[in-house]
Design an enzyme around this catalytic site. Structure first.
Site, PDB file in Angstrom:
ATOM      1  N   ASN A 251      34.146  42.165  39.623  1.00  0.00           N
ATOM      2  CA  ASN A 251      34.355  42.224  38.174  1.00  0.00           C
ATOM      3  C   ASN A 251      33.432  43.311  37.632  1.00  0.00           C
ATOM      4  O   ASN A 251      32.231  43.116  37.550  1.00  0.00           O
ATOM      5  CB  ASN A 251      34.014  40.852  37.565  1.00  0.00           C
ATOM      6  N   TRP A 252      34.024  44.438  37.275  1.00  0.00           N
ATOM      7  CA  TRP A 252      33.202  45.579  36.839  1.00  0.00           C
ATOM      8  C   TRP A 252      32.703  45.425  35.407  1.00  0.00           C
ATOM      9  O   TRP A 252      31.884  46.227  34.954  1.00  0.00           O
ATOM     10  CB  TRP A 252      33.993  46.880  36.959  1.00  0.00           C
ATOM     11  N   LYS A 253      33.243  44.472  34.677  1.00  0.00           N
ATOM     12  CA  LYS A 253      32.853  44.252  33.265  1.00  0.00           C
ATOM     13  C   LYS A 253      32.980  45.572  32.490  1.00  0.00           C
ATOM     14  O   LYS A 253      33.853  46.382  32.804  1.00  0.00           O
ATOM     15  CB  LYS A 253      31.445  43.667  33.189  1.00  0.00           C
TER      16      LYS A 253
ATOM     17  N   HIS B 215      36.303  33.867  31.886  1.00  0.00           N
ATOM     18  CA  HIS B 215      34.951  34.257  32.308  1.00  0.00           C
ATOM     19  C   HIS B 215      33.937  33.773  31.280  1.00  0.00           C
ATOM     20  O   HIS B 215      34.211  33.777  30.071  1.00  0.00           O
ATOM     21  CB  HIS B 215      34.871  35.780  32.476  1.00  0.00           C
TER      22      HIS B 215
ATOM     23  N   GLU C 265      31.424  35.103  29.999  1.00  0.00           N
ATOM     24  CA  GLU C 265      31.083  36.068  28.936  1.00  0.00           C
ATOM     25  C   GLU C 265      32.144  36.071  27.847  1.00  0.00           C
ATOM     26  O   GLU C 265      31.837  36.272  26.673  1.00  0.00           O
ATOM     27  CB  GLU C 265      30.895  37.470  29.551  1.00  0.00           C
TER      28      GLU C 265
ATOM     29  N   GLU D 203      31.528  29.552  38.621  1.00  0.00           N
ATOM     30  CA  GLU D 203      30.428  30.456  38.285  1.00  0.00           C
ATOM     31  C   GLU D 203      29.430  29.748  37.376  1.00  0.00           C
ATOM     32  O   GLU D 203      29.654  29.654  36.161  1.00  0.00           O
ATOM     33  CB  GLU D 203      30.974  31.681  37.550  1.00  0.00           C
TER      34      GLU D 203
ATOM     35  N   GLY E 256      24.343  37.263  36.467  1.00  0.00           N
ATOM     36  CA  GLY E 256      23.547  38.403  36.022  1.00  0.00           C
ATOM     37  C   GLY E 256      22.073  38.096  35.848  1.00  0.00           C
ATOM     38  O   GLY E 256      21.320  38.881  35.283  1.00  0.00           O
TER      39      GLY E 256
ATOM     40  N   SER F  40      25.179  36.122  40.739  1.00  0.00           N
ATOM     41  CA  SER F  40      24.132  36.838  41.476  1.00  0.00           C
ATOM     42  C   SER F  40      24.339  36.788  42.989  1.00  0.00           C
ATOM     43  O   SER F  40      23.378  36.662  43.760  1.00  0.00           O
ATOM     44  CB  SER F  40      22.745  36.324  41.086  1.00  0.00           C
TER      45      SER F  40
ATOM     46  N   GLY G 100      29.717  40.404  40.190  1.00  0.00           N
ATOM     47  CA  GLY G 100      29.488  41.304  39.062  1.00  0.00           C
ATOM     48  C   GLY G 100      28.664  42.501  39.496  1.00  0.00           C
ATOM     49  O   GLY G 100      29.174  43.488  40.033  1.00  0.00           O
TER      50      GLY G 100
HETATM   51  C1  PEP Z   1      30.338  37.636  37.174  1.00  0.00           C
HETATM   52  O1  PEP Z   1      30.155  38.178  36.097  1.00  0.00           O
HETATM   53  O2  PEP Z   1      31.428  37.122  37.435  1.00  0.00           O
HETATM   54  C2  PEP Z   1      29.205  37.609  38.096  1.00  0.00           C
HETATM   55  C3  PEP Z   1      29.259  36.763  39.083  1.00  0.00           C
HETATM   56  O3  PEP Z   1      28.170  38.474  37.841  1.00  0.00           O
HETATM   57  P1  PEP Z   1      26.861  38.715  38.755  1.00  0.00           P
HETATM   58  O4  PEP Z   1      27.340  38.837  40.173  1.00  0.00           O
HETATM   59  O5  PEP Z   1      26.274  39.996  38.241  1.00  0.00           O
HETATM   60  O6  PEP Z   1      25.979  37.542  38.549  1.00  0.00           O
END
Ligand code: PEP
Length: 252
Positions: A9-11, A97, A99, A169, A175, A215, A236
């Site tokens: 997921n490049w956001k 998600h 976010e 998640e 993050g 993470s 992410g």
């Molecule tokens: C995500 O946003 O789906 C995610 C898992 O981010 P990160 O790996 O940066 O925690």
């Protein structure tokens, strides 16, 4: 049989040329034999999707959108429908998600509608759920995930739900550098699979991939992906560098 999946997921990262160059590097790594048997998905921003589909054509890389709108069309300035996403050849769409829930006030009702709109257009939803830190600390994570699945997913038929990828998640791990331990991930993934089994059947539950996200990095993925009910990851930060992402793809 459930698929092993690593989805990036490049956001709101990577412009068009940066995104295409990342896809080329991922393709080169996969062509070298990394990640055989793993479904590799990347989710660039909307403005990169059309070119990303072209760049990934004929390779093992699949393309996902990061969001969609639940209505087919109409006066929804700034939004993108599932029909538009499907028309350019995208296969997956991330829905729910944390976010989007946190910063854009996405409700369970709209998440359920987005899942329906995606399936209606033949897109495969990557449906995210998970608890926030206070809920984990209060020991309410099972309850929270169960409620989310009841309100957002369990209106689907067995045939429909088999097309969904679930990404557990924990919000406190996204993050932040904090990761669920492999045992914590396994415990809740097994719980999610049991919910699926109770609602549909053991056979249906066995067909649905449940990804871990939060993470996840090359140095912790092998242990997490090694757990029985963890079928891969939604990634992410570590999806933004080809080297890290390819290492994750090779972590099964
Ligand atoms: C995500 O946003 O789906 C995610 C898992 O981010 P990160 O790996 O940066 O925690």
């Amino acid at each position: 049989m459930r698929k092993k999946i690593v989805a990036g997921n490049w956001k709101m990262n990577k412009n068009l040329s940066e995104g295409l160059s990342l896809i080329e590097s991922i393709k080169a790594g996969l062509a070298n034999g990394q990640g055989a048997g793993v479904e590799v998905i990347v989710a660039p921003s909307y403005v990169t999707l059309t070119e990303a589909v072209k760049a990934a054509a004929g390779s093992a890389v699949k393309i996902s959108a990061q969001n969609c709108h639940q209505e087919e069309n109409g006066a929804y300035t700034g939004e993108i429908s599932t029909g538009m996403i499907q028309a350019i050849g995208v296969e997956y769409v991330i829905i729910g998600h944390s976010e989007r829930r946190q910063y854009f006030n996405e409700s369970s009702a709209s998440i359920a509608k987005k899942i329906n709109a995606s399936l209606a257009k033949g897109l495969k939803p990557i449906y995210c759920n998970g608890e926030v830190k206070e809920e984990r600390e209060a020991g309410k994570h099972f309850e929270v995930v169960q409620r989310q699945m009841n309100d957002e997913l369990f209106h689907l038929s067995a045939e429909e739900v088999k097309k969904v990828v679930i990404a557990y998640e924990p919000v406190w791990a996204i993050g932040t550098g904090l990761t669920a331990s492999p045992d914590q991930a396994q415990e809740i993934h097994a719980f999610i699979r049991k919910l699926l089994s109770d609602k549909y059947s053991a056979a249906v539950a066995e067909e649905i991939s449940i990804l871990y996200g939060g993470s996840c990095k090359p140095d912790n993925a092998v242990e997490i992906f090694g757990k029985k009910d963890v079928d891969g990851g939604l990634i992410g930060g570590a999806a933004l560098k080809a080297e890290d992402f390819l290492a994750l793809v090779a972590s099964f």
